[in-house]
Scaffold this active site. Structure first.
Site, PDB file in Angstrom:
ATOM      1  CB  CYS A 188     106.858  48.829  74.068  1.00  0.00           C
ATOM      2  SG  CYS A 188     108.626  48.430  74.087  1.00  0.00           S
ATOM      3  CE  LYS A 234     123.512  35.368 100.974  1.00  0.00           C
ATOM      4  NZ  LYS A 234     123.426  35.684  99.537  1.00  0.00           N
ATOM      5  CE  LYS A 272     126.131  31.886 100.698  1.00  0.00           C
ATOM      6  NZ  LYS A 272     126.944  33.008 100.185  1.00  0.00           N
ATOM      7  CE1 TYR A 282     131.748  24.463  99.534  1.00  0.00           C
ATOM      8  CE2 TYR A 282     132.870  26.518 100.035  1.00  0.00           C
ATOM      9  CZ  TYR A 282     132.231  25.700  99.134  1.00  0.00           C
ATOM     10  OH  TYR A 282     132.082  26.087  97.829  1.00  0.00           O
ATOM     11  CG  ASP A 337     130.862  38.055 101.515  1.00  0.00           C
ATOM     12  OD1 ASP A 337     130.638  37.549 100.405  1.00  0.00           O
ATOM     13  OD2 ASP A 337     130.594  39.226 101.794  1.00  0.00           O
ATOM     14  CB  CYS A 367     106.966  44.815  74.787  1.00  0.00           C
ATOM     15  SG  CYS A 367     107.039  45.060  72.987  1.00  0.00           S
ATOM     16  CB  CYS A 386     110.293  44.778  70.818  1.00  0.00           C
ATOM     17  SG  CYS A 386     110.854  46.008  72.005  1.00  0.00           S
ATOM     18  CB  CYS A 416     108.733  48.705  69.601  1.00  0.00           C
ATOM     19  SG  CYS A 416     107.631  47.687  70.624  1.00  0.00           S
ATOM     20  CD  GLU A 442     129.580  23.318 106.418  1.00  0.00           C
ATOM     21  OE1 GLU A 442     130.744  23.453 106.038  1.00  0.00           O
ATOM     22  OE2 GLU A 442     128.708  22.696 105.790  1.00  0.00           O
TER      23      GLU A 442
END
Length: 668
Positions: free
Chosen positions: A404, A310, A115, A222, A117, A422, A427, A407, A113
């Site tokens: 990091c 897609k 799709k 659908y 949007d 990290c 943190c 931190c 089918e």
């Protein structure tokens, strides 16, 4: 005209107008001119003005009416509206086909089918009357948008048969409606919608139905969410049945016997996509047989019997100015490209994901490069490639840090992972992101605690973990920027209300690695209380359907932590609910019943119970209610007008009960 004559005339006008509506909006084959439709509509309006008691919810005059709403009510989906896993190329489709064949063998077919949007919605019909329409929401809970959906002319307010079931579809805005809407908004100096999908979603979330009506939306149905009185054995039969009932089904669906046929269908619509008067962003492929669908089952997030292919995303060229680093709630360091603003698939893009250091090196991305950008799945911007031929020599190599950025702890790369991480549990960036997740809509849903407020609370050291939220004082909140007395009172009320959330909301909010919304619900439903889950072993967890080894390890590791144990204790002392409050769909009675471990099929119309009530009662008593009859079916409950399922049960010599027998056993 006396009342009796008026009543007969109203019925005739309903039938005529509904038929003309169906021909115009669903079949696109009007049999009468617009002037005749308008004349009949005015005649009906005149009669209803004279006899207001003859106005019914399904009257064609009631497409738009009533006062604007102050807010949308929440709607709990009886059957979750799951998302689909994605395919982005031919190999993904062939891998999907291989997995299906491993599960059900080679004797099956697919349905393909378009799709659409738009915005996924659910429509509930009772005895043929449209009674409730809702958004998908988080898949478990949506919003009641019935008044807005009634404005869509292709949604029948009454079906051609008096059936009770739930149907699902995609509401969308045709391209010509989108163009007219943006033209009007431009004339008024209003912000334009980026694309038809956003416009459709925005229209259906208007609190005033008259605004939704002015947007000229449409819909394609659908599939069936809850079959109720619909008696079919395949998805293709369901689509045909929906069309016969007067519901609008996209005519471009096709039945395919092999994955090669599916791929040809995909390729054809990849080319023909621009010829449509509505947007599509892919192709949905489903296993046709409902029995096969049931056998393949579900993962925690999506059905195993369907996939969404897609289309390749639109690609554009722009310049990469810089790379920023962010620390996620699990400690992962994510690089993000900062771009010269550019239009991609209808929206302005300034940032794009670079995922990790390996991707930057693999694609040879440098600061100052000209890059190709697309939206993965038409949603998330990402850098596809670098135009190395445009380099001037002024570009510079980007180096990931060793510490990091939040931190300054040393970053590490765990075995088997590509991401730098990290691992400092204190943190601040991780804690802040964790708090934002904890209060988010799909978790504890604390309205008023957005990212900006959380950041202020964190900066003022008023919160360090989720438990601190429940000990905030009014005078502390009043010190924050843009927090007046009314805002603070509303926020404290929202915090207090969140304490009553069901356990699955808390579990998802805690951010346990690999545990998403559906998995959180499965765990909450299975263990019922936080204490039960905290003491669960890895072996127990692995045995739960849809909870895999990785998730089980993550759950055990999470709760085997002194800081987590302290956090849960603090949340308990704050009065946060630690028990599952949802319907006990998987609960089995303490003592065995006649339904325990039996596979049961409901068919036909029940007079004294709704189909969902019967299903819930049977499953509470340990039974499993299936959608189709097979050799594995133990019992069929047949109401009035039972069709093919009853016939198949008779052919297979399966035990058959009527509703009275069902009620007798339920009341034991």
């Amino acid at each position: 005209m006396d009342r009796e004559t008026a009543q007969k005339q109203v019925k005739e006008l309903h039938n005529l107008l509904n038929q003309y509506n169906f021909e115009y909006y669903v079949l696109n084959q009007p049999s009468v001119p617009d002037a005749e439709y308008d004349r009949l509509m005015q005649e009906l309006i005149n009669i209803e003005e004279t006899y207001p008691d003859l106005i019914t919810p399904e009257s064609p005059t009631q497409r738009v009416g009533g006062e604007a709403l102050s807010s949308f009510e929440k709607v709990q989906h009886r059957t979750p509206m799951l998302s689909l896993s994605n395919a982005f190329g031919e190999q993904d489709l062939r891998d999907f086909d291989r997995r299906v064949r491993q599960g059900i063998g080679d004797d099956f077919s697919y349905v393909c089918e378009l799709k659409i949007d738009g915005l996924a919605v659910s429509l509930q019909y009772e005895d043929g009357l449209f009674v409730l329409g809702s958004t998908r929401g988080d898949g478990t809970t949506g919003e009641n948008i019935t008044a807005n959906l009634r404005t869509i002319r292709s949604i029948p307010l009454r079906l051609k048969e008096q059936l009770t079931f739930e149907v699902r579809g995609e509401a969308y805005m045709p391209r010509q409606s989108f163009e007219r809407l943006n033209e009007d908004r431009a004339k008024k100096g209003e912000m334009l919608f980026a694309n038809p999908r956003n416009a459709a979603a925005g229209s259906l979330r208007q609190l005033d139905p008259r605004i939704a009506a002015s947007r000229h939306l449409d819909i394609f149905l659908y599939g069936v969410g809850n079959y109720g009185s619909i008696n079919v054995s395949t998805h293709s039969e369901a689509l045909e049945q929906l069309q016969k009932l007067g519901l609008k089904v996209n005519k471009e669906w096709r039945k395919c016997q092999t994955i090669d046929e599916v791929i040809k269908y995909v390729e054809a619509w990849t080319e023909k996509r621009p010829s449509l008067n509505y947007d599509i962003d892919g192709i949905v492929i489903k296993v046709d047989s409902l029995e096969h669908q049931e056998k393949l089952g579900y993962t925690a997030k999506s059905p195993r019997w369907a996939i969404a292919y897609k289309f390749p995303a639109e690609e554009v060229v722009t310049k990469l100015i810089d790379i920023e680093l962010s620390v996620g709630r699990t400690g992962v360091i994510t690089p993000t490209a900062i771009l010269d603003p550019v239009q991609v698939a209808g929206t302005t893009v300034q940032r794009a994901s670079l995922h990790n250091e390996d991707l930057i090196r693999e694609k040879d991305i440098m600061l100052g490069d000209w890059v190709i950008v697309k939206k993965a799945g038409d949603i998330i911007p990402e850098v596809v490639n670098v135009l190395t031929e445009r380099r001037t020599g002024e570009e510079t190599i980007f180096h990931m840090p060793v510490q990091c950025p939040a931190c300054e702890s040393e970053l590490i790369r765990l075995e088997g992972e590509v991401a730098l991480r990290c691992i400092n549990p204190k943190c601040p960036a991780q804690r802040r992101e964790g708090l934002i997740h904890f209060v988010s809509r799909n978790a504890m849903n604390i309205d008023g605690l957005g990212e900006k407020v959380i950041s202020q609370l964190f900066e003022h050291e008023l919160v360090r973990d989720p438990a601190d939220i429940y000990f905030l004082k009014k005078e502390q909140l009043l010190q924050l920027e843009r927090m007046g007395e009314k805002s603070v009172n509303n926020l404290l009320t929202a915090i207090e209300n969140s304490k009553a959330n069901s356990l699955e909301k808390l579990l998802f909010g805690l951010g346990i690695r690999h545990v998403g919304e559906r998995a959180a619900r499965i765990l909450a439903e299975h263990y019922e209380t936080m204490d039960n889950l905290m003491t669960a072993s890895r072996e127990d967890l692995v045995n739960i359907p849809e909870i895999g080894e990785k998730m089980s390890d993550a759950i055990v590791t999470y709760f085997d932590n002194d800081e987590v144990e302290e956090l849960i204790s603090e949340l308990k002392s704050a009065g946060v609910n630690m028990a599952y409050k949802g319907p006990k769909v998987s609960e089995v009675a303490d003592t065995e019943s006649v339904f325990t471990n039996k596979t049961i099929v409901l068919t036909g119309k029940l007079e004294k119970l709704t189909r969902n009530d019967a299903k819930e009662k049977i499953e509470i008593l340990g039974g499993h209610v299936a959608g189709s009859v097979s050799k594995k079916t133990d019992l069929v409950i047949a109401g009035t007008d039972a069709g093919s399922k009853l016939k198949k049960a008779q052919e297979l010599n399966i035990e058959i009960w009527d509703e009275d027998k069902l009620l007798e056993e339920l009341n034991q």
